[in-house]
Design an enzyme around this catalytic site. Structure first.
Site, PDB file in Angstrom:
ATOM      1  N   TYR A  51       0.884  -1.542   0.037  1.00 19.05           N
ATOM      2  CA  TYR A  51      -0.038   0.027  -0.008  1.00 19.05           C
ATOM      3  C   TYR A  51       0.992   1.363  -0.101  1.00 19.05           C
ATOM      4  CZ  TYR A  51      -4.210   2.573   0.924  1.00 19.05           C
ATOM      5  OH  TYR A  51      -5.484   3.679   0.983  1.00 19.05           O
ATOM      6  N   LYS A  62     -20.549 -19.747 -11.782  1.00 26.27           N
ATOM      7  CA  LYS A  62     -19.483 -19.702 -12.794  1.00 26.27           C
ATOM      8  C   LYS A  62     -18.032 -19.393 -12.427  1.00 26.27           C
ATOM      9  CE  LYS A  62     -22.406 -20.702 -16.054  1.00 26.27           C
ATOM     10  NZ  LYS A  62     -22.548 -21.727 -17.279  1.00 26.27           N
ATOM     11  N   ASN A 113     -21.977 -26.302 -20.482  1.00 28.59           N
ATOM     12  CA  ASN A 113     -20.797 -25.263 -21.017  1.00 28.59           C
ATOM     13  C   ASN A 113     -19.562 -25.324 -20.060  1.00 28.59           C
ATOM     14  OD1 ASN A 113     -22.035 -23.609 -19.372  1.00 28.59           O
ATOM     15  ND2 ASN A 113     -23.201 -22.630 -20.907  1.00 28.59           N
TER      16      ASN A 113
HETATM   17  N1  LIG Z   1     -26.611 -27.099 -21.059  1.00 26.74           N
HETATM   18  C1  LIG Z   1     -26.137 -25.804 -21.314  1.00 26.74           C
HETATM   19  O1  LIG Z   1     -24.901 -25.940 -21.276  1.00 26.74           O
HETATM   20  C2  LIG Z   1     -26.834 -24.651 -21.765  1.00 26.74           C
HETATM   21  C3  LIG Z   1     -28.283 -24.722 -21.353  1.00 26.74           C
HETATM   22  N2  LIG Z   1     -28.994 -23.747 -21.757  1.00 26.74           N
HETATM   23  C4  LIG Z   1     -30.328 -23.774 -21.482  1.00 26.74           C
HETATM   24  O2  LIG Z   1     -31.100 -23.364 -22.825  1.00 26.74           O
HETATM   25  C5  LIG Z   1     -32.298 -22.546 -22.599  1.00 26.74           C
HETATM   26  C6  LIG Z   1     -32.289 -21.408 -23.133  1.00 26.74           C
HETATM   27  O3  LIG Z   1     -31.185 -20.318 -22.698  1.00 26.74           O
HETATM   28  P1  LIG Z   1     -30.759 -19.292 -23.492  1.00 26.74           P
HETATM   29  O4  LIG Z   1     -30.612 -19.440 -24.871  1.00 26.74           O
HETATM   30  O5  LIG Z   1     -29.625 -18.573 -22.829  1.00 26.74           O
HETATM   31  O6  LIG Z   1     -32.274 -18.149 -23.375  1.00 26.74           O
HETATM   32  P2  LIG Z   1     -32.934 -17.143 -24.436  1.00 26.74           P
HETATM   33  O7  LIG Z   1     -33.884 -16.265 -23.365  1.00 26.74           O
HETATM   34  O8  LIG Z   1     -32.050 -16.396 -25.143  1.00 26.74           O
HETATM   35  O9  LIG Z   1     -33.726 -18.102 -25.269  1.00 26.74           O
HETATM   36  C7  LIG Z   1     -34.883 -19.028 -24.967  1.00 26.74           C
HETATM   37  C8  LIG Z   1     -35.530 -19.611 -26.105  1.00 26.74           C
HETATM   38  O10 LIG Z   1     -36.270 -20.407 -25.903  1.00 26.74           O
HETATM   39  C9  LIG Z   1     -37.609 -20.554 -26.369  1.00 26.74           C
HETATM   40  N3  LIG Z   1     -38.602 -21.044 -25.676  1.00 26.74           N
HETATM   41  C10 LIG Z   1     -38.816 -20.694 -24.510  1.00 26.74           C
HETATM   42  N4  LIG Z   1     -39.986 -21.533 -24.156  1.00 26.74           N
HETATM   43  C11 LIG Z   1     -40.373 -22.162 -25.231  1.00 26.74           C
HETATM   44  C12 LIG Z   1     -41.268 -22.819 -25.431  1.00 26.74           C
HETATM   45  N5  LIG Z   1     -42.295 -23.286 -24.674  1.00 26.74           N
HETATM   46  N6  LIG Z   1     -41.417 -23.537 -26.894  1.00 26.74           N
HETATM   47  C13 LIG Z   1     -40.513 -23.334 -27.656  1.00 26.74           C
HETATM   48  N7  LIG Z   1     -39.674 -22.438 -27.657  1.00 26.74           N
HETATM   49  C14 LIG Z   1     -39.547 -21.874 -26.223  1.00 26.74           C
HETATM   50  C15 LIG Z   1     -37.837 -18.941 -26.592  1.00 26.74           C
HETATM   51  O11 LIG Z   1     -38.640 -18.604 -27.585  1.00 26.74           O
HETATM   52  P3  LIG Z   1     -39.009 -17.197 -27.909  1.00 26.74           P
HETATM   53  O12 LIG Z   1     -38.151 -16.740 -28.942  1.00 26.74           O
HETATM   54  O13 LIG Z   1     -40.496 -17.452 -28.852  1.00 26.74           O
HETATM   55  O14 LIG Z   1     -39.291 -16.441 -26.692  1.00 26.74           O
HETATM   56  C16 LIG Z   1     -36.110 -18.420 -26.949  1.00 26.74           C
HETATM   57  O15 LIG Z   1     -36.089 -18.599 -28.409  1.00 26.74           O
HETATM   58  C17 LIG Z   1     -32.301 -22.494 -20.930  1.00 26.74           C
HETATM   59  O16 LIG Z   1     -32.913 -23.622 -20.400  1.00 26.74           O
HETATM   60  C18 LIG Z   1     -30.798 -22.783 -20.610  1.00 26.74           C
HETATM   61  O17 LIG Z   1     -30.886 -23.516 -19.148  1.00 26.74           O
HETATM   62  C19 LIG Z   1     -28.548 -22.437 -21.928  1.00 26.74           C
HETATM   63  C20 LIG Z   1     -26.993 -22.400 -21.985  1.00 26.74           C
HETATM   64  C21 LIG Z   1     -26.104 -23.718 -21.692  1.00 26.74           C
HETATM   65  C1  LIG Z   2     -25.370 -23.983 -18.462  1.00 30.04           C
HETATM   66  C2  LIG Z   2     -25.953 -22.573 -18.650  1.00 30.04           C
HETATM   67  O1  LIG Z   2     -25.147 -21.710 -18.829  1.00 30.04           O
HETATM   68  C3  LIG Z   2     -27.363 -22.648 -18.476  1.00 30.04           C
HETATM   69  O2  LIG Z   2     -28.198 -23.465 -18.534  1.00 30.04           O
HETATM   70  O3  LIG Z   2     -27.723 -21.133 -18.795  1.00 30.04           O
HETATM   71 MG   LIG Z   3     -25.914 -19.873 -18.853  1.00 32.36          MG
END
Ligand SMILES: NC(=O)C1=CN([C@@H]2O[C@H](COP(=O)(O)OP(=O)(O)OC[C@H]3O[C@@H](n4cnc5c(N)ncnc54)[C@H](OP(=O)(O)O)[C@@H]3O)[C@@H](O)[C@H]2O)C=CC1
Ligand SMILES: CC(=O)C(=O)O
Ligand SMILES: [Mg+2]
Length: 420
Positions: free
Chosen positions: A39, A94, A318
């Site tokens: 410091y 994370k 991820n």
């Molecule tokens: N396993 C992994 O490593 C990861 C998993 N995920 C998962 O993916 C999912 C989405 O995350 P993310 O992309 O960040 O979120 P976003 O909010 O960017 O996108 C969500 C999408 O899901 C669609 N959606 C939601 N409900 C429905 C439904 N009933 N029928 C059809 N489409 C639907 C939405 O549709 P609309 O455009 O019409 O609103 C939108 O396009 C989450 O559940 C998250 O946990 C995400 C990142 C990493």
């Molecule tokens: C794993 C992750 O980043 C998510 O589900 O949003």
């Molecule tokens: Mg995430």
């Protein structure tokens, strides 16, 4: 989730200290001399050096190994827009994963902002403090513009994990799943449920890996994204196809792959029954997948099933990517995380599943063996080989593609976080 697991999760976060991360000192701070160096007056010397040459921040501060995990809480896992403060456990999580798996120091930042521009301005103003920025759980379509602008305006790597971390790990798992099912990526047909951050980026990277755009049906809440729709944003429009299919029921008929990045319990067992022989289901929504493995496995015995969760085989999440990708990028001081680095990471992750699994992974998962096959398409997050293999692949790709500003470190390939 069982009541037991819910309570255990709350206790884990609350006891013995609230939260999952803390800060440790890397220098002595006991004596008056220590304090004179740490410091006043000693701290003035690095201040003056950094003021003359900003690159010296890498030499005299923690910047070079520090990643900010930043969210606005607008798409927390699959739980939706619950706001910045509620996203803090995920962002701390994370940071925990960055440190545990790749020795990267990380701090979570939750931003309460009224517009994407306010978020961009906030992040831009603090970016120089860090060696990299991991954007997390920011909903589409805002996330695309936020990331694009920050990449343009910041001199450190900016990476939206839900887009690219997820895409890298999905491609890794998909290449292996296709191989096991005897399908070619160029011929496979895929239904993607979700058209947000993760779904759009995963589909793009799968196309870079060889999938044909015309073989992809993407759906949002309104159904199949087709060229007759006039309500599509520019990101969804890229996936609009000429088709008379309108619903998930229509699209899933005969599909080789279902990729779920949407929400809980949206794919039925009857729909899995309608898929092509030897299908692949990646139900990646967290915490509840589009279909639970027990339901899907009950109706198909030729299926490869994976989720984003730690409590089932084939965790496509991820976590297998972002710690090691940033490790490699930070170590060669890359100015960006580009497509070459992403594909290199995907291939490195995929390759490890085909090699002999280390005993410590078998012990951690309480099994005698894990061999490349339907129940083991991708390495486990605790696999110590991920650190060396993925960070090396990413760092080498950064060098080869011209975004590295430092050579490969002498301690590469890393064997453990103790090497860092
Ligand atoms: N396993 C992994 O490593 C990861 C998993 N995920 C998962 O993916 C999912 C989405 O995350 P993310 O992309 O960040 O979120 P976003 O909010 O960017 O996108 C969500 C999408 O899901 C669609 N959606 C939601 N409900 C429905 C439904 N009933 N029928 C059809 N489409 C639907 C939405 O549709 P609309 O455009 O019409 O609103 C939108 O396009 C989450 O559940 C998250 O946990 C995400 C990142 C990493
Ligand atoms: C794993 C992750 O980043 C998510 O589900 O949003
Ligand atoms: Mg995430």
């Amino acid at each position: 989730m069982s009541e037991d697991l819910k309570q255990a999760a709350l206790d884990y976060h609350a006891i013995p200290k609230p939260g999952k991360i803390s800060i440790e000192l890397t220098k002595p701070a006991e004596t008056s001399r220590d304090l004179s160096l740490a410091y006043s007056p000693g701290v003035a010397e690095p201040v003056k050096e950094i003021a003359k040459n900003p690159e010296d921040a890498y030499k005299y501060t923690a910047k070079g190994n520090l990643v900010a995990v930043i969210s606005d809480g607008s798409a927390i896992l699959g739980l939706g827009n619950l706001g910045p403060l509620a996203s803090k456990p995920v962002m701390e999580g994370k940071s925990l994963l960055f440190k545990r798996f790749a020795g990267v120091d990380s701090i979570d930042i939750e931003v309460d902002c009224e517009s994407p521009q306010a978020f961009i301005d906030t992040v831009k103003r603090i970016a120089d403090t860090f060696g990299g920025i991991n954007l997390e759980d920011i909903k589409a379509p805002e996330c695309f513009e936020i990331e694009r602008t920050l990449i343009e305006q910041c001199s450190i790597p900016v990476f939206h994990d839900d887009q690219h971390g997820t895409a890298i790990v999905t491609v890794a798992g998909m290449l292996n799943a296709l191989e096991i099912q005897g399908k070619k990526i160029e011929e496979a047909s895929m239904v993607v449920l979700g058209a947000g951050a993760a779904a759009i980026s995963c589909s793009k990277l799968l196309i870079s890996a060889g999938m044909k755009p015309e073989n992809i049906y993407m759906l949002d809440r309104k159904g199949v994204i087709h060229s007759g729709r006039d309500d599509l944003n520019e990101y969804k429009s890229m996936f609009a196809v000429e088709t008379d299919k309108r619903t998930l029921d229509d699209a899933i008929e005969g599909a080789d792959i279902f990729l779920g990045l949407s929400g809980p319990d949206l794919l039925s067992a009857d729909q899995v029954k309608k898929m092509a022989p030897n299908p692949i289901v990646f139900a990646c929504s967290n915490p509840t997948p589009e279909i639970m493995p027990e339901l899907a496995n009950a109706v198909r015995d030729d299926l490869i099933m994976s989720t984003g969760r730690s409590d089932f085989p084939n965790q496509v999440n991820n976590v297998l990517g972002f710690p090691f990708i940033f490790r490699g990028a930070l170590d060669v001081r890359a100015t960006a995380i580009n497509e070459e680095m992403k594909l290199a990471a995907a291939h490195a992750i995929a390759g490890l599943a085909k090699e002999e699994t280390p005993q410590e992974v078998l012990t951690a998962y309480g099994v005698d063996s894990l061999e490349f096959g339907k129940e083991y398409i991708i390495p486990k997050p605790t696999d110590p080989r991920l650190l060396g293999a993925v960070s090396l692949a990413v760092a080498q790709a950064a060098i080869d593609s011209g975004v590295a500003t430092k050579e490969l470190p002498a301690n590469y390939p890393l064997k453990s976080v103790e090497d860092i």
